[in-house]
Write a protein that holds these residues in place. Sequence first.
Motif, PDB file in Angstrom:
ATOM      1  N   ASP A  16       0.879  -1.341   0.020  1.00  0.00           N
ATOM      2  CA  ASP A  16       0.082   0.113   0.115  1.00  0.00           C
ATOM      3  C   ASP A  16       0.981   1.348   0.017  1.00  0.00           C
ATOM      4  OD1 ASP A  16       0.920  -0.027   2.603  1.00  0.00           O
ATOM      5  OD2 ASP A  16      -0.828   0.467   3.444  1.00  0.00           O
ATOM      6  N   GLU A  17       2.372   1.146   0.152  1.00  0.00           N
ATOM      7  CA  GLU A  17       3.215   2.173  -0.026  1.00  0.00           C
ATOM      8  C   GLU A  17       3.356   2.592  -1.453  1.00  0.00           C
ATOM      9  OE1 GLU A  17       6.354   2.033   2.869  1.00  0.00           O
ATOM     10  OE2 GLU A  17       5.305   0.671   3.876  1.00  0.00           O
ATOM     11  N   VAL A  62      -0.496  -9.939  -7.242  1.00  0.00           N
ATOM     12  CA  VAL A  62       0.458 -10.385  -5.981  1.00  0.00           C
ATOM     13  C   VAL A  62       0.177  -9.278  -4.786  1.00  0.00           C
ATOM     14  CG1 VAL A  62       2.399 -11.151  -7.541  1.00  0.00           C
ATOM     15  CG2 VAL A  62       2.218  -8.671  -6.876  1.00  0.00           C
ATOM     16  N   GLY A  63       0.198  -9.456  -3.695  1.00  0.00           N
ATOM     17  CA  GLY A  63      -0.082  -8.658  -2.432  1.00  0.00           C
ATOM     18  C   GLY A  63       0.491  -9.401  -0.964  1.00  0.00           C
ATOM     19  N   ASP A  64       0.361  -8.208  -0.370  1.00  0.00           N
ATOM     20  CA  ASP A  64       0.643  -8.676   1.205  1.00  0.00           C
ATOM     21  C   ASP A  64      -0.585  -8.301   2.135  1.00  0.00           C
ATOM     22  OD1 ASP A  64       0.607  -5.940   1.658  1.00  0.00           O
ATOM     23  OD2 ASP A  64       2.906  -5.611   1.495  1.00  0.00           O
ATOM     24  N   GLU A  65      -0.278  -8.099   3.597  1.00  0.00           N
ATOM     25  CA  GLU A  65      -1.324  -7.840   4.396  1.00  0.00           C
ATOM     26  C   GLU A  65      -2.141  -6.627   4.225  1.00  0.00           C
ATOM     27  OE1 GLU A  65       2.270  -6.875   6.898  1.00  0.00           O
ATOM     28  OE2 GLU A  65       1.632  -8.331   5.049  1.00  0.00           O
ATOM     29  N   ARG A 122      -4.379  -9.250   1.562  1.00  0.00           N
ATOM     30  CA  ARG A 122      -5.707  -8.128   1.591  1.00  0.00           C
ATOM     31  C   ARG A 122      -6.130  -8.023   0.148  1.00  0.00           C
ATOM     32  NH1 ARG A 122      -6.446  -2.034   4.254  1.00  0.00           N
ATOM     33  NH2 ARG A 122      -8.718  -2.143   3.529  1.00  0.00           N
ATOM     34  N   GLU A 123      -7.013  -8.811  -0.267  1.00  0.00           N
ATOM     35  CA  GLU A 123      -7.507  -8.603  -1.565  1.00  0.00           C
ATOM     36  C   GLU A 123      -8.405  -7.636  -2.076  1.00  0.00           C
ATOM     37  OE1 GLU A 123      -8.022 -12.316  -3.770  1.00  0.00           O
ATOM     38  OE2 GLU A 123      -7.223 -13.496  -2.081  1.00  0.00           O
ATOM     39  N   ASP A 124      -8.979  -7.045  -0.803  1.00  0.00           N
ATOM     40  CA  ASP A 124     -10.077  -5.969  -1.160  1.00  0.00           C
ATOM     41  C   ASP A 124      -9.462  -4.552  -1.218  1.00  0.00           C
ATOM     42  OD1 ASP A 124      -9.220  -5.398   1.512  1.00  0.00           O
ATOM     43  OD2 ASP A 124     -11.177  -5.164   2.277  1.00  0.00           O
ATOM     44  N   ASN A 125      -8.068  -4.788  -1.337  1.00  0.00           N
ATOM     45  CA  ASN A 125      -7.625  -3.348  -1.520  1.00  0.00           C
ATOM     46  C   ASN A 125      -6.674  -3.340  -2.878  1.00  0.00           C
ATOM     47  OD1 ASN A 125      -6.531  -0.604  -1.477  1.00  0.00           O
ATOM     48  ND2 ASN A 125      -5.349  -0.950   0.363  1.00  0.00           N
TER      49      ASN A 125
END
Length: 140
Positions: A16-17, A62-65, A122-125
Amino acid sequence: MATQTIKRKPVFVKADELKPGTSGHTLTVKVVSSSPVKTVPSRGGRSSVIASRPSRIAECVVGDETAVIIFTARNEQVDLMNPGATIILRNAKIDMFKGSMRLAVDKWGRIEVTEPANFEVREDNNLSLVEYELVTVPQE
C-alpha cells in the motif's frame, strides 16, 4: 587505494506504500493468481537470437497484508509466479498502464522465491483498480 562499495541493506516496503512513477522497491508478496496475457511473436527480418524467441507475458495479482497489485511478469519470470508462492521482488518499479499502476521487475531487478510468508493477502484493496490522471500544472 581501492574504493570499496558499501551495499545498502534493502528497505522492505508494503504494497500500500507503492505510488505512481516510483522505482527501487523491495517487497515480499504472495502470488494470488497468474494469467498469461499473450505470446508476442518475434519480428521478422532480424537475424538476432533474442528476436527469434517469442516473449511471454503474464499478469499476476500479488500482494501482502496491506494491498494487492497487478505484477507484469515477462519471459522466465512467468515460471516463478505460481499462485500461493511467496516471492521477494528486488528493485521493482511502478509502470503506468491505461491510467493504473502495474508492478514490474526489469533487467536491473530480481525475483526470488522464498519461504512461505505468514500473512493473509488483503485482496479487497487492489491498487491496480485505482485510476490516475496525468494533470499538467501551469508554470507561473
